[in-house]
Write a protein that holds these residues in place. Structure first.
Motif, PDB file in Angstrom:
ATOM      1  N   LEU A  31     -64.460   8.057  14.649  1.00 37.47           N
ATOM      2  CA  LEU A  31     -63.452   7.529  13.716  1.00 37.47           C
ATOM      3  C   LEU A  31     -62.848   6.235  14.283  1.00 37.47           C
ATOM      4  O   LEU A  31     -62.672   5.239  13.570  1.00 37.47           O
ATOM      5  N   GLN A  32     -62.554   6.261  15.584  1.00 46.62           N
ATOM      6  CA  GLN A  32     -61.984   5.064  16.218  1.00 46.62           C
ATOM      7  C   GLN A  32     -62.944   3.881  16.118  1.00 46.62           C
ATOM      8  O   GLN A  32     -62.531   2.756  15.834  1.00 46.62           O
ATOM      9  N   LEU A  33     -64.235   4.157  16.341  1.00 46.13           N
ATOM     10  CA  LEU A  33     -65.198   3.062  16.316  1.00 46.13           C
ATOM     11  C   LEU A  33     -65.308   2.463  14.910  1.00 46.13           C
ATOM     12  O   LEU A  33     -65.303   1.238  14.742  1.00 46.13           O
ATOM     13  N   ALA A  34     -65.358   3.341  13.918  1.00 47.69           N
ATOM     14  CA  ALA A  34     -65.461   2.836  12.540  1.00 47.69           C
ATOM     15  C   ALA A  34     -64.239   1.978  12.206  1.00 47.69           C
ATOM     16  O   ALA A  34     -64.352   0.884  11.637  1.00 47.69           O
ATOM     17  N   LYS A  35     -63.056   2.462  12.618  1.00 52.43           N
ATOM     18  CA  LYS A  35     -61.838   1.703  12.326  1.00 52.43           C
ATOM     19  C   LYS A  35     -61.802   0.406  13.130  1.00 52.43           C
ATOM     20  O   LYS A  35     -61.354  -0.625  12.635  1.00 52.43           O
ATOM     21  N   LEU A  36     -62.241   0.475  14.385  1.00 53.50           N
ATOM     22  CA  LEU A  36     -62.198  -0.724  15.233  1.00 53.50           C
ATOM     23  C   LEU A  36     -63.052  -1.842  14.637  1.00 53.50           C
ATOM     24  O   LEU A  36     -62.637  -3.001  14.559  1.00 53.50           O
ATOM     25  N   LYS A  37     -64.248  -1.465  14.174  1.00 55.34           N
ATOM     26  CA  LYS A  37     -65.146  -2.468  13.587  1.00 55.34           C
ATOM     27  C   LYS A  37     -64.466  -3.152  12.406  1.00 55.34           C
ATOM     28  O   LYS A  37     -64.461  -4.378  12.293  1.00 55.34           O
ATOM     29  N   GLU A  38     -63.890  -2.322  11.559  1.00 57.30           N
ATOM     30  CA  GLU A  38     -63.222  -2.877  10.365  1.00 57.30           C
ATOM     31  C   GLU A  38     -62.033  -3.740  10.746  1.00 57.30           C
ATOM     32  O   GLU A  38     -61.801  -4.811  10.183  1.00 57.30           O
ATOM     33  N   GLN A  39     -61.285  -3.266  11.741  1.00 55.97           N
ATOM     34  CA  GLN A  39     -60.059  -3.973  12.115  1.00 55.97           C
ATOM     35  C   GLN A  39     -60.373  -5.330  12.754  1.00 55.97           C
ATOM     36  O   GLN A  39     -59.692  -6.317  12.500  1.00 55.97           O
ATOM     37  N   VAL A  40     -61.439  -5.351  13.552  1.00 49.89           N
ATOM     38  CA  VAL A  40     -61.792  -6.616  14.200  1.00 49.89           C
ATOM     39  C   VAL A  40     -62.278  -7.616  13.138  1.00 49.89           C
ATOM     40  O   VAL A  40     -61.899  -8.794  13.154  1.00 49.89           O
ATOM     41  N   ALA A  41     -63.069  -7.122  12.193  1.00 50.59           N
ATOM     42  CA  ALA A  41     -63.553  -8.011  11.123  1.00 50.59           C
ATOM     43  C   ALA A  41     -62.369  -8.542  10.315  1.00 50.59           C
ATOM     44  O   ALA A  41     -62.281  -9.742  10.006  1.00 50.59           O
ATOM     45  N   TYR A  42     -61.430  -7.664  10.000  1.00 46.04           N
ATOM     46  CA  TYR A  42     -60.234  -8.043   9.224  1.00 46.04           C
ATOM     47  C   TYR A  42     -59.428  -9.103   9.987  1.00 46.04           C
ATOM     48  O   TYR A  42     -59.016 -10.118   9.432  1.00 46.04           O
ATOM     49  N   THR A  43     -59.235  -8.833  11.281  1.00 42.45           N
ATOM     50  CA  THR A  43     -58.417  -9.728  12.095  1.00 42.45           C
ATOM     51  C   THR A  43     -59.084 -11.103  12.206  1.00 42.45           C
ATOM     52  O   THR A  43     -58.432 -12.148  12.077  1.00 42.45           O
ATOM     53  N   TYR A  44     -60.392 -11.091  12.422  1.00 39.14           N
ATOM     54  CA  TYR A  44     -61.142 -12.340  12.563  1.00 39.14           C
ATOM     55  C   TYR A  44     -61.038 -13.156  11.271  1.00 39.14           C
ATOM     56  O   TYR A  44     -60.819 -14.362  11.284  1.00 39.14           O
ATOM     57  N   GLN A  45     -61.135 -12.443  10.194  1.00 39.68           N
ATOM     58  CA  GLN A  45     -61.122 -13.130   8.899  1.00 39.68           C
ATOM     59  C   GLN A  45     -59.726 -13.666   8.549  1.00 39.68           C
ATOM     60  O   GLN A  45     -59.589 -14.758   8.009  1.00 39.68           O
ATOM     61  N   LYS A  46     -58.694 -12.907   8.896  1.00 42.40           N
ATOM     62  CA  LYS A  46     -57.345 -13.226   8.389  1.00 42.40           C
ATOM     63  C   LYS A  46     -56.453 -14.013   9.335  1.00 42.40           C
ATOM     64  O   LYS A  46     -55.473 -14.608   8.897  1.00 42.40           O
ATOM     65  N   VAL A  47     -56.723 -13.934  10.647  1.00 44.07           N
ATOM     66  CA  VAL A  47     -55.766 -14.553  11.581  1.00 44.07           C
ATOM     67  C   VAL A  47     -56.453 -15.670  12.365  1.00 44.07           C
ATOM     68  O   VAL A  47     -57.332 -15.423  13.194  1.00 44.07           O
ATOM     69  N   GLU A  48     -56.005 -16.863  12.069  1.00 46.24           N
ATOM     70  CA  GLU A  48     -56.631 -18.048  12.654  1.00 46.24           C
ATOM     71  C   GLU A  48     -56.614 -18.014  14.175  1.00 46.24           C
ATOM     72  O   GLU A  48     -57.601 -18.356  14.831  1.00 46.24           O
ATOM     73  N   HIS A  49     -55.499 -17.539  14.756  1.00 50.46           N
ATOM     74  CA  HIS A  49     -55.366 -17.481  16.216  1.00 50.46           C
ATOM     75  C   HIS A  49     -56.535 -16.707  16.842  1.00 50.46           C
ATOM     76  O   HIS A  49     -57.156 -17.151  17.801  1.00 50.46           O
ATOM     77  N   TYR A  50     -56.834 -15.527  16.280  1.00 49.85           N
ATOM     78  CA  TYR A  50     -57.905 -14.705  16.863  1.00 49.85           C
ATOM     79  C   TYR A  50     -59.286 -15.292  16.565  1.00 49.85           C
ATOM     80  O   TYR A  50     -60.192 -15.242  17.394  1.00 49.85           O
ATOM     81  N   ARG A  51     -59.439 -15.854  15.339  1.00 49.36           N
ATOM     82  CA  ARG A  51     -60.744 -16.431  14.987  1.00 49.36           C
ATOM     83  C   ARG A  51     -61.086 -17.539  15.978  1.00 49.36           C
ATOM     84  O   ARG A  51     -62.179 -17.597  16.530  1.00 49.36           O
ATOM     85  N   HIS A  52     -60.084 -18.367  16.255  1.00 44.13           N
ATOM     86  CA  HIS A  52     -60.260 -19.492  17.156  1.00 44.13           C
ATOM     87  C   HIS A  52     -60.622 -18.988  18.570  1.00 44.13           C
ATOM     88  O   HIS A  52     -61.585 -19.447  19.183  1.00 44.13           O
ATOM     89  N   LEU A  53     -59.857 -17.993  19.046  1.00 39.31           N
ATOM     90  CA  LEU A  53     -60.108 -17.468  20.394  1.00 39.31           C
ATOM     91  C   LEU A  53     -61.490 -16.832  20.498  1.00 39.31           C
ATOM     92  O   LEU A  53     -62.217 -17.052  21.469  1.00 39.31           O
ATOM     93  N   MET A  54     -61.842 -16.034  19.487  1.00 38.86           N
ATOM     94  CA  MET A  54     -63.130 -15.344  19.532  1.00 38.86           C
ATOM     95  C   MET A  54     -64.281 -16.358  19.422  1.00 38.86           C
ATOM     96  O   MET A  54     -65.293 -16.217  20.107  1.00 38.86           O
ATOM     97  N   ASP A  55     -64.102 -17.398  18.611  1.00 39.38           N
ATOM     98  CA  ASP A  55     -65.136 -18.441  18.523  1.00 39.38           C
ATOM     99  C   ASP A  55     -65.317 -19.097  19.889  1.00 39.38           C
ATOM    100  O   ASP A  55     -66.435 -19.303  20.357  1.00 39.38           O
TER     101      ASP A  55
END
Ligand code: DLL
Length: 446
Positions: A31-55
């Motif tokens: 359950l944690q893994l399924a949620k983590l995948k979704e949450q990371v995708a959501y965060t990457y898509q919605k928050v410029e700060h994280y998108r920039h850092l992850m890029d």
């Protein structure tokens, strides 16, 4: 019900969400893994700060294939929330935010967090779960002694207790005599406070002649600051309640991250379906083995308003996934006693305030109230510990008091390995608080 737990019987204690709280660990991790995948995708898509850092780090949401892959993601620190103040990390439109809270930090730029309606639902579920774990039941009368301001403690606990079906008394912090009167008049069964304010409420009640043993009060839901074992024992003995501890922090939600069950009196179950917990070496950031002490790092798994990744709490603890007799499968963290950033370096020696607390707790003559002052004297660090005498231990004999003072200083030096100036303070002489206690004044010039 608490009596059953005290007698070591946990089979008939109600659970708020049995399916989730007793889920086999394999399923919980899936359950944690399924949620983590979704949450990371959501965060990457919605928050410029994280998108920039992850890029910059060359990581994409698709790189999260196992729970250990979380280590590929960047850490978040309080400074990130300060630098992006107020709304830089928000992942949704302000139209979708229904409540704001801010950190209780007293230094620097504050941090602000926003909750969507779904966040509020998760929050009150987490609280309802942890208060039930602490022995609270629907129908309890719960008196709030946290402030209702921007601090997450007041409203956070309030909504969750109501969700469980408790009657809330929104008294707020302060006006301590009125708290005692309300407990008496309204038949309060649950008190919500910081442990240090609870101690103050206890003392004021005693001074007013209130009979805690005959009181309706049954459960203390304490949190927001460390509750050392000696303080817990004293609260239970003097207030005749079961004193439980719950933990959380504004940046990842507020209270509701973890709470103590009635079986494990010095550990707290983490709401692992909502938080992925890691423990890392505070210096290197590398994971430590299960059962080793390190810094707790938390990733909320379904937060919409501010979806922080790998938040460095600075709180020192250790995790265990050993089965708990209460039947819950969620990992337990040791009660937090210290933070990686509250270590004092005194003339080159590392000193944790919790070490001082533990020495004082072993001395019958003093109360749990203490205060630490660090100064520069003649170019050197000087450590003073003020400790408060119990009324019955006061003496008119100067020699006797001086002997006591020296004994305490020797005990402190034996543990801390640095010289300590001890100041004995008369009963009631150390300032009481209605919120989180401030134990340290570091006045050194740097
Ligand atoms: O204190 C949230 C909270 C409110 C938790 C009420 C429980 C009850 P902050 O003001 O952001 O949020 O402070 C968070 O307080 O990183 C810990 O250092 C400390 N802390 C909170 N609860 C505990 C606890 C709230 N039970 C910071 N034991 C955290 C030890 C605690 N420390």
């Amino acid at each position: 019900m608490i009596a059953a737990a005290q007698a070591g019987r946990f089979d008939d204690l109600p659970l708020y969400d049995r399916a989730i709280e007793t889920m086999p660990r394999e399923e919980l991790r899936a359950l944690q893994l399924a949620k983590l995948k979704e949450q990371v995708a959501y965060t990457y898509q919605k928050v410029e700060h994280y998108r920039h850092l992850m890029d910059q780090m060359g990581v994409t949401p698709d790189d999260i294939r196992t729970l250990d892959d979380i280590r590929k993601l960047p850490f978040t620190d309080k400074s990130t929330l300060r630098d992006t103040y107020p709304y830089g990390l928000f992942a949704v439109d302000l139209d979708d935010i229904i409540e704001l809270h801010a950190s209780s930090g007293t230094t620097g730029t504050p941090i602000v967090v926003g909750y969507t309606r779904a966040d509020m639902d998760v929050w009150s579920d987490c609280i309802a779960r942890l208060v039930q774990m602490a022995g609270v039941v629907p129908g309890d009368i719960a008196q709030m002694a946290f402030g209702y301001g921007m601090f997450t403690g007041g409203f956070g606990l309030h909504y969750g207790l109501q969700k469980l079906g408790c009657a809330m008394i929104p008294a707020g912090s302060g006006n301590t005599e009125r708290h005692i009167k309300m407990i008496e008049d309204y038949g309060t069964t649950v008190l919500i406070a910081t442990p240090s304010y609870a101690m103050h409420i206890c003392e004021v009640g005693e001074q007013m002649g209130y009979d805690w043993e005959a009181s309706s009060l049954r459960v203390g839901l304490f949190g927001g600051e460390p509750c050392p074992p000696a303080l817990k024992a004293e609260l239970e003995r003097r207030m005749h309640i079961v004193c439980t501890d719950n933990y959380g922090l504004t940046e990842v939600m507020g209270p509701g991250v973890s709470g103590e069950c009635l079986a494990q009196r010095f550990q707290q179950h983490i709401a692992e379906d909502h938080f992925l917990a890691e423990v890392v070496d505070p210096v290197t950031g590398e994971p430590v083995a299960e059962d080793q002490v390190g810094e707790l790092v938390l990733t909320p798994l379904d937060k919409q308003g501010i979806p922080v990744l790998r938040y460095r709490t600075h709180d020192l603890t250790r995790l265990t996934t050993e089965p708990c007799v209460c039947g819950r499968t969620h990992a337990r963290m040791d009660k937090v006693r210290s933070r990686s950033d509250d270590m004092l370096i005194i003339r080159g020696t590392n000193v944790f305030p919790s070490q001082i607390e533990d020495v004082l707790a072993g001395i019958d003559e003093v109360t749990p109230h203490y205060h630490i002052i660090v100064e520069t004297k003649d170019g050197m660090d000087a450590l003073t510990v003020e400790t408060e005498l119990r009324p019955e231990k006061m003496s008119d004999s100067f020699e006797q008091m001086e002997r006591m003072r020296r004994t305490i200083a020797d005990k402190l030096k034996g543990t801390l390995l640095v010289g300590v100036n001890v100041r004995l303070v008369e009963p009631g002489g150390i300032q009481r608080t209605t919120g989180k206690a401030k134990h340290i004044d570091d006045l050194r010039q740097r």
